[in-house]
Design a protein around this motif. Structure first.
Motif, PDB file in Angstrom:
ATOM      1  N   ASP A 137       0.884  -1.152   0.000  1.00 52.87           N
ATOM      2  CA  ASP A 137       0.000   0.000   0.000  1.00 52.87           C
ATOM      3  C   ASP A 137       0.934   1.217   0.000  1.00 52.87           C
ATOM      4  O   ASP A 137       1.724   1.394   0.942  1.00 52.87           O
ATOM      5  CB  ASP A 137      -0.855  -0.072   1.270  1.00 52.87           C
ATOM      6  CG  ASP A 137      -1.655   1.187   1.489  1.00 52.87           C
ATOM      7  OD1 ASP A 137      -1.616   2.085   0.619  1.00 52.87           O
ATOM      8  OD2 ASP A 137      -2.312   1.269   2.545  1.00 52.87           O
ATOM      9  N   GLN A 182       1.943   3.303   2.943  1.00 52.63           N
ATOM     10  CA  GLN A 182       2.804   2.738   3.998  1.00 52.63           C
ATOM     11  C   GLN A 182       4.287   2.757   3.644  1.00 52.63           C
ATOM     12  O   GLN A 182       5.124   2.364   4.450  1.00 52.63           O
ATOM     13  CB  GLN A 182       2.414   1.280   4.254  1.00 52.63           C
ATOM     14  CG  GLN A 182       1.066   1.116   4.910  1.00 52.63           C
ATOM     15  CD  GLN A 182       0.671  -0.353   4.986  1.00 52.63           C
ATOM     16  OE1 GLN A 182       1.365  -1.228   4.489  1.00 52.63           O
ATOM     17  NE2 GLN A 182      -0.460  -0.612   5.616  1.00 52.63           N
ATOM     18  N   ASP A 200       1.733   2.434  -9.523  1.00 52.86           N
ATOM     19  CA  ASP A 200       2.267   2.631  -8.159  1.00 52.86           C
ATOM     20  C   ASP A 200       3.777   2.887  -8.211  1.00 52.86           C
ATOM     21  O   ASP A 200       4.308   3.698  -7.452  1.00 52.86           O
ATOM     22  CB  ASP A 200       2.002   1.398  -7.286  1.00 52.86           C
ATOM     23  CG  ASP A 200       0.535   1.297  -6.869  1.00 52.86           C
ATOM     24  OD1 ASP A 200      -0.250   2.198  -7.237  1.00 52.86           O
ATOM     25  OD2 ASP A 200       0.182   0.317  -6.187  1.00 52.86           O
ATOM     26  N   ASN A 227      -6.216  -9.458  -2.774  1.00 49.71           N
ATOM     27  CA  ASN A 227      -6.479  -8.123  -3.302  1.00 49.71           C
ATOM     28  C   ASN A 227      -6.411  -8.137  -4.840  1.00 49.71           C
ATOM     29  O   ASN A 227      -5.350  -8.398  -5.410  1.00 49.71           O
ATOM     30  CB  ASN A 227      -5.427  -7.158  -2.726  1.00 49.71           C
ATOM     31  CG  ASN A 227      -5.646  -5.724  -3.172  1.00 49.71           C
ATOM     32  OD1 ASN A 227      -6.351  -5.465  -4.152  1.00 49.71           O
ATOM     33  ND2 ASN A 227      -5.044  -4.790  -2.453  1.00 49.71           N
ATOM     34  N   HIS A 232      -3.573  -6.572  -6.678  1.00 49.86           N
ATOM     35  CA  HIS A 232      -2.242  -7.162  -6.544  1.00 49.86           C
ATOM     36  C   HIS A 232      -2.147  -8.562  -7.152  1.00 49.86           C
ATOM     37  O   HIS A 232      -1.114  -9.223  -7.044  1.00 49.86           O
ATOM     38  CB  HIS A 232      -1.816  -7.177  -5.071  1.00 49.86           C
ATOM     39  CG  HIS A 232      -1.656  -5.797  -4.501  1.00 49.86           C
ATOM     40  ND1 HIS A 232      -1.783  -5.518  -3.172  1.00 49.86           N
ATOM     41  CD2 HIS A 232      -1.406  -4.609  -5.110  1.00 49.86           C
ATOM     42  CE1 HIS A 232      -1.600  -4.211  -2.974  1.00 49.86           C
ATOM     43  NE2 HIS A 232      -1.381  -3.640  -4.137  1.00 49.86           N
TER      44      HIS A 232
END
Ligand SMILES: *Cc1c(COP(=O)(O)O)cnc(C)c1O
Length: 361
Positions: free
Chosen positions: A120, A123, A150, A293, A296
């Motif tokens: 994430d 984080q 990302d 998820n 992912h």
């Protein structure tokens, strides 16, 4: 003999045109030509140009050849890190990359997630001292992907650091923006559908400058395969040592075939086959996606838990001519791994799903 379809995540199914190109290589006696000849330089240049088109590689990047991707982990750390690196670790491959940094005497920092989990971005905090950030696009052991968007977002937050992307088990799928990624690498026995024995390092001039700076400071950045050494030879399409000439030739031919098909079509087909596989896993009672998820879940290596263990299923599938990979490490007997690489067609993927459904009954 019945031809099998390999869904193993490397070595993997060979690209359909591989055999024709290999025969041509033998007819042209490529295995015996000098790596200092004009003929070899033309082969290197051709492969470079095909990969440049396929992956949208800018002019300020070199494409360098090594023995394997594992070697490239070491080359990157030696060439681009004076003191500190940072790694996103979530499986066996990203962990090994991280461990190499320690073994080379660097201060290796990491953010580690449990097996099967992705990152994430909120984080992720990268220490100020880290010079290089190491990311893994597809963690082959767990089937977790880090979305390309990302990776780009992270680089935009940490523009002063060099970013390296392991795309060994996903290239040519990820659409990396090489304005934001400083180097990326793969080996040919995965998504390019070739036998093993060639690593490919796509690397920019910023990495080269860093390496030259380290050299000026009196640090060791390696010998024949140091970045400055590889790059200086690349300028004339040569290599420091005798390379895998046949492998370089075949990679150029396969990249050319991929360009003829079009990278957009290859990526779209990968997504279509991934959707077929994950849709099957959603409705299956016994075989379920390991990565929860959806953001992912890897499009290129699909990992699934098998109720009651995977050994029997793998064996039964093999009898039908469909070879899937076992789980990685301690998951060997609990999971299966299904590679979704360009060499395998939609029809072959459907046949695997049909056999999986039949075996459930
Ligand atoms: C297979 C793999 C490697 C290592 O590749 P070699 O060709 O065996 O050196 C590195 N990273 C990832 C993610 C892989 O899947």
């Amino acid at each position: 003999m019945q031809q099998k379809t390999f869904f193993t995540p490397g070595p993997a199914h060979l690209y359909p045109s591989f055999e024709t190109h290999l025969q041509q290589a033998l007819r042209e006696q490529i295995g015996s030509i000098s790596h200092r000849s004009k003929q070899f330089k033309a082969i290197y240049q051709f492969t470079y140009e095909q990969l440049k088109t396929l992956l949208s590689i800018p002019d300020n990047f070199a494409v360098l050849f090594t023995g394997s991707a594992t070697e490239i982990w070491e080359r990157i750390l030696q060439s681009c890190v004076e003191k500190e690196s940072f790694h996103l670790v979530n499986g066996s491959f990203s962990k090994r990359f991280y461990e190499f940094a320690g073994e080379l005497g660097k201060k290796a920092n990491k953010l580690e997630m449990p097996f099967g989990k992705g990152f994430d971005l909120a984080q992720v905090t990268i220490p100020a001292g880290a010079e290089l950030v190491c990311l893994t696009h597809n963690e082959t052991s767990s089937g977790v992907t880090m979305p390309v968007a990302d990776m780009h977002t992270l680089k935009q937050k940490y523009t002063d650091k060099l970013f390296a992307v392991d795309m060994v088990s996903s290239a040519p799928y990820p659409d990396l923006n090489f304005q934001l990624i400083d180097c990326a690498f793969f080996s040919v026995q995965k998504g390019f559908g070739m036998p093993a024995g060639l690593g490919v390092w796509i690397v920019n001039d910023k990495c080269l400058q860093k390496s030259e700076l380290l050299k000026q400071k009196g640090l060791t950045v390696g010998t024949y395969h140091s970045l400055p050494s590889l790059w200086s030879k690349f300028k004339t399409f040569e290599t420091p040592a005798t390379p895998n000439v046949v492998g370089i030739y075949l990679l150029g031919k396969i990249a050319e075939d991929m360009n003829k098909k079009g990278i957009a079509a290859i990526r779209q087909e990968a997504e279509q086959k991934a959707t077929m596989l994950y849709t099957y896993l959603k409705q299956s009672e016994n075989v379920k996606a390991f990565v929860q998820n959806p953001d992912h879940q890897s499009p290129t290596v699909v990992v699934a838990d098998v109720a009651g263990g995977s050994t029997d299923l793998i064996q039964k599938l093999t009898q039908t001519g469909n070879v899937v990979g076992s789980g990685y490490g301690s998951y060997k007997e609990k999971q299966i791994r299904i590679a979704n690489f360009p060499a395998v067609t939609i029809e072959q993927t459907q046949r695997l799903i049909d056999e999986l459904k039949r075996l459930e009954k």
